[in-house]
Design an enzyme around this catalytic site. Structure first.
Site, PDB file in Angstrom:
ATOM      1  N   SER A 185      97.884  87.075 -52.492  1.00 18.19           N
ATOM      2  CA  SER A 185      96.851  86.434 -53.336  1.00 18.19           C
ATOM      3  C   SER A 185      97.126  86.441 -54.832  1.00 18.19           C
ATOM      4  CB  SER A 185      95.453  87.039 -53.093  1.00 18.19           C
ATOM      5  OG  SER A 185      94.864  86.490 -51.932  1.00 18.19           O
ATOM      6  N   THR A 186      98.236  87.048 -55.275  1.00 19.70           N
ATOM      7  CA  THR A 186      98.421  87.157 -56.735  1.00 19.70           C
ATOM      8  C   THR A 186      99.258  86.027 -57.324  1.00 19.70           C
ATOM      9  OG1 THR A 186     100.346  88.622 -56.517  1.00 19.70           O
ATOM     10  CG2 THR A 186      98.179  89.668 -56.674  1.00 19.70           C
ATOM     11  N   GLY A 187      99.619  85.030 -56.494  1.00 26.84           N
ATOM     12  CA  GLY A 187     100.326  83.853 -56.997  1.00 26.84           C
ATOM     13  C   GLY A 187      99.349  82.695 -57.120  1.00 26.84           C
ATOM     14  N   ASP A 217     113.458  89.419 -52.512  1.00 31.99           N
ATOM     15  CA  ASP A 217     112.991  88.247 -51.768  1.00 31.99           C
ATOM     16  C   ASP A 217     112.604  88.685 -50.355  1.00 31.99           C
ATOM     17  OD1 ASP A 217     112.762  85.902 -50.303  1.00 31.99           O
ATOM     18  OD2 ASP A 217     114.586  85.000 -51.126  1.00 31.99           O
ATOM     19  N   GLY A 271     105.211  78.941 -52.762  1.00 32.99           N
ATOM     20  CA  GLY A 271     105.343  80.392 -52.904  1.00 32.99           C
ATOM     21  C   GLY A 271     106.070  81.038 -51.739  1.00 32.99           C
ATOM     22  N   VAL A 272     105.602  82.217 -51.354  1.00 27.77           N
ATOM     23  CA  VAL A 272     106.286  82.970 -50.306  1.00 27.77           C
ATOM     24  C   VAL A 272     106.141  82.242 -48.960  1.00 27.77           C
ATOM     25  CG1 VAL A 272     104.370  84.564 -49.760  1.00 27.77           C
ATOM     26  CG2 VAL A 272     106.718  85.322 -49.494  1.00 27.77           C
ATOM     27  N   ASP A 273     105.049  81.557 -48.752  1.00 32.32           N
ATOM     28  CA  ASP A 273     104.824  80.769 -47.528  1.00 32.32           C
ATOM     29  C   ASP A 273     105.908  79.698 -47.390  1.00 32.32           C
ATOM     30  OD1 ASP A 273     103.554  79.713 -45.305  1.00 32.32           O
ATOM     31  OD2 ASP A 273     101.859  78.860 -46.405  1.00 32.32           O
ATOM     32  N   TYR A 316      96.843  81.899 -55.457  1.00 32.94           N
ATOM     33  CA  TYR A 316      95.432  82.222 -55.231  1.00 32.94           C
ATOM     34  C   TYR A 316      94.780  82.974 -56.395  1.00 32.94           C
ATOM     35  CZ  TYR A 316      95.073  80.439 -50.403  1.00 32.94           C
ATOM     36  OH  TYR A 316      95.006  79.642 -49.287  1.00 32.94           O
TER      37      TYR A 316
HETATM   38  N1  AR6 Z   1     109.498  86.984 -51.682  1.00 32.12           N
HETATM   39  C1  AR6 Z   1     108.548  87.830 -52.119  1.00 32.12           C
HETATM   40  N2  AR6 Z   1     107.510  87.434 -52.892  1.00 32.12           N
HETATM   41  C2  AR6 Z   1     107.447  86.119 -53.226  1.00 32.12           C
HETATM   42  C3  AR6 Z   1     108.394  85.161 -52.793  1.00 32.12           C
HETATM   43  C4  AR6 Z   1     109.449  85.640 -51.973  1.00 32.12           C
HETATM   44  N3  AR6 Z   1     110.404  84.821 -51.503  1.00 32.12           N
HETATM   45  N4  AR6 Z   1     108.036  83.947 -53.294  1.00 32.12           N
HETATM   46  C5  AR6 Z   1     106.912  84.135 -54.034  1.00 32.12           C
HETATM   47  N5  AR6 Z   1     106.557  85.448 -53.997  1.00 32.12           N
HETATM   48  P1  AR6 Z   1     101.926  83.121 -53.416  1.00 32.12           P
HETATM   49  P2  AR6 Z   1      99.088  83.590 -52.692  1.00 32.12           P
HETATM   50  C6  AR6 Z   1     105.432  86.155 -54.633  1.00 32.12           C
HETATM   51  O1  AR6 Z   1     101.531  82.016 -54.324  1.00 32.12           O
HETATM   52  O2  AR6 Z   1      98.735  83.886 -54.097  1.00 32.12           O
HETATM   53  C7  AR6 Z   1     100.887  79.114 -50.732  1.00 32.12           C
HETATM   54  O3  AR6 Z   1     101.003  77.768 -51.102  1.00 32.12           O
HETATM   55  C8  AR6 Z   1     104.759  85.492 -55.811  1.00 32.12           C
HETATM   56  O4  AR6 Z   1     105.550  85.646 -56.986  1.00 32.12           O
HETATM   57  O5  AR6 Z   1     103.103  82.934 -52.531  1.00 32.12           O
HETATM   58  O6  AR6 Z   1      98.546  84.471 -51.604  1.00 32.12           O
HETATM   59  C9  AR6 Z   1     100.111  79.306 -49.435  1.00 32.12           C
HETATM   60  O7  AR6 Z   1     100.316  78.249 -48.538  1.00 32.12           O
HETATM   61  C10 AR6 Z   1     103.467  86.308 -55.875  1.00 32.12           C
HETATM   62  O8  AR6 Z   1     103.716  87.551 -56.532  1.00 32.12           O
HETATM   63  O9  AR6 Z   1     100.678  83.521 -52.410  1.00 32.12           O
HETATM   64  C11 AR6 Z   1      98.690  79.380 -49.905  1.00 32.12           C
HETATM   65  O10 AR6 Z   1      98.144  78.081 -50.077  1.00 32.12           O
HETATM   66  C12 AR6 Z   1     103.171  86.593 -54.401  1.00 32.12           C
HETATM   67  O11 AR6 Z   1     104.392  86.312 -53.701  1.00 32.12           O
HETATM   68  C13 AR6 Z   1      98.795  80.055 -51.254  1.00 32.12           C
HETATM   69  O12 AR6 Z   1     100.127  79.797 -51.722  1.00 32.12           O
HETATM   70  C14 AR6 Z   1     102.062  85.761 -53.810  1.00 32.12           C
HETATM   71  O13 AR6 Z   1     102.116  84.423 -54.318  1.00 32.12           O
HETATM   72  C15 AR6 Z   1      98.642  81.551 -51.142  1.00 32.12           C
HETATM   73  O14 AR6 Z   1      98.618  82.100 -52.438  1.00 32.12           O
END
Ligand code: AR6
Length: 188
Positions: free
Chosen positions: A136-138, A25, A47-49, A140
Site C-alpha cells: 500500500s505504500t506505492g 526486487d 508497481g510490484v503487481d 495506494y
Molecule cells: N520488488 C519489491 N518492491 C517493489 C517492486 C519490486 N519489483 N516494485 C515496486 N515495489 P505498489 P500498492 C514497491 O504501487 O501501493 C498496482 O497497480 C514500491 O516501490 O506496487 O499496494 C496494483 O495493481 C512500493 O514501495 O503497491 C494496485 O492497483 C511498494 O512496492 C496498486 O498498484 C508498493 O507499491 C497497489 O498499490
C-alpha cells in the site's frame, strides 16, 4: 540491530522465525511464497503487481482469472494463493491493501488484515518462507512510516503465536523505504 555487517541484511529472531529486511526486487526472491500487492481485479497493474506478472508469466494470470470467476473480486484485506509461474518463488500470495483516504476509513485495519491473512495462508499451505513488499505504500498512498510500523508490528505479533514459518522477509525496492523499515525494526 540497526547496523549490520557488510553483506548481511538486518534481521531479528521472533520465536523460532527470522524476520529479515532486504533491499531489492521481490521477483528475484527465493522465498516459497512472495506476496503481491494486488488490486481487487487480480488482473495485474503497475508497481510490484506489474513486475510479478511480467516476470512470472501467464500462468499466474490464468489462475487469477479462475479465482475471480469462482470467488469474485478480492476484497481489501483478503489474500489468495496461486502458482509462482516462472518466478523463483513457487507461489504468489495475492493480497489487496487499503487505498489511503486520510486514515479514518479503516486503512490500518485493512492493512493489518492483508499481512495477517497472507501469513495465515502461508501457514495453512505449510510453507516455511514468505517475502513481502511494502504493501500500500506505492500507488495506494499509505504514508510510509506508519505503514512500516504496522507491517513489522503485525508480523511480530503473528510470529509470537503458533507458526511453522522459518523466515519472513521484507524485500524493499528503494533505499528510502529500506531505511525506514530498518529504523522501525531497530525499535521493535
Ligand atoms: N520488488 C519489491 N518492491 C517493489 C517492486 C519490486 N519489483 N516494485 C515496486 N515495489 P505498489 P500498492 C514497491 O504501487 O501501493 C498496482 O497497480 C514500491 O516501490 O506496487 O499496494 C496494483 O495493481 C512500493 O514501495 O503497491 C494496485 O492497483 C511498494 O512496492 C496498486 O498498484 C508498493 O507499491 C497497489 O498499490
Amino acid at each position: 540491530m540497526t547496523s549490520s555487517p557488510p553483506g548481511q541484511w538486518p534481521e531479528k529472531i521472533i520465536g523460532k522465525t527470522r524476520l529479515i529486511l532486504e533491499l531489492g526486487d521481490l521477483t528475484k526472491s527465493h522465498a516459497q511464497a512472495v506476496v503481491n500487492a494486488a488490486n481487487p481485479s487480480l488482473l495485474g497493474g503497475a508497481g510490484v503487481d506489474g513486475a510479478i506478472h511480467r516476470e512470472g508469466g501467464p500462468a499466474i494470470l490464468k489462475e487469477c482469472r479462475a479465482l475471480v470467476a469462482r470467488i469474485g473480486r478480492l476484497q481489501p484485506g483478503r489474500a489468495v494463493i496461486t502458482t509462482g509461474g516462472r518466478l523463483p518463488a513457487e507461489n504468489v500470495i495475492h493480497t489487496v491493501g487499503p487505498i489511503w483516504r486520510g486514515g479514518d476509513k479503516r486503512e490500518a485495519d485493512i492493512l493489518t488484515s492483508a499481512y495477517r491473512e497472507s501469513l495465515t495462508l502461508a501457514d495453512d499451505m505449510a510453507l516455511q518462507s514468505i517475502a513481502f513488499p511494502s504493501i500500500s505504500t506505492g500507488a495506494y498512498g499509505y504514508p510510509l512510516v506508519p505503514a512500516a510500523e504496522l507491517a513489522l508490528q503485525t508480523v511480530k505479533q503473528y510470529l509470537e503465536g503458533e507458526t511453522g514459518l522459518s523466515s519472513v522477509t521484507f524485500v524493499l525496492f528503494s533505499r528510502e523505504v529500506f531505511d525506514v523499515y530498518q529504523g522501525v525494526l531497530g525499535k521493535l
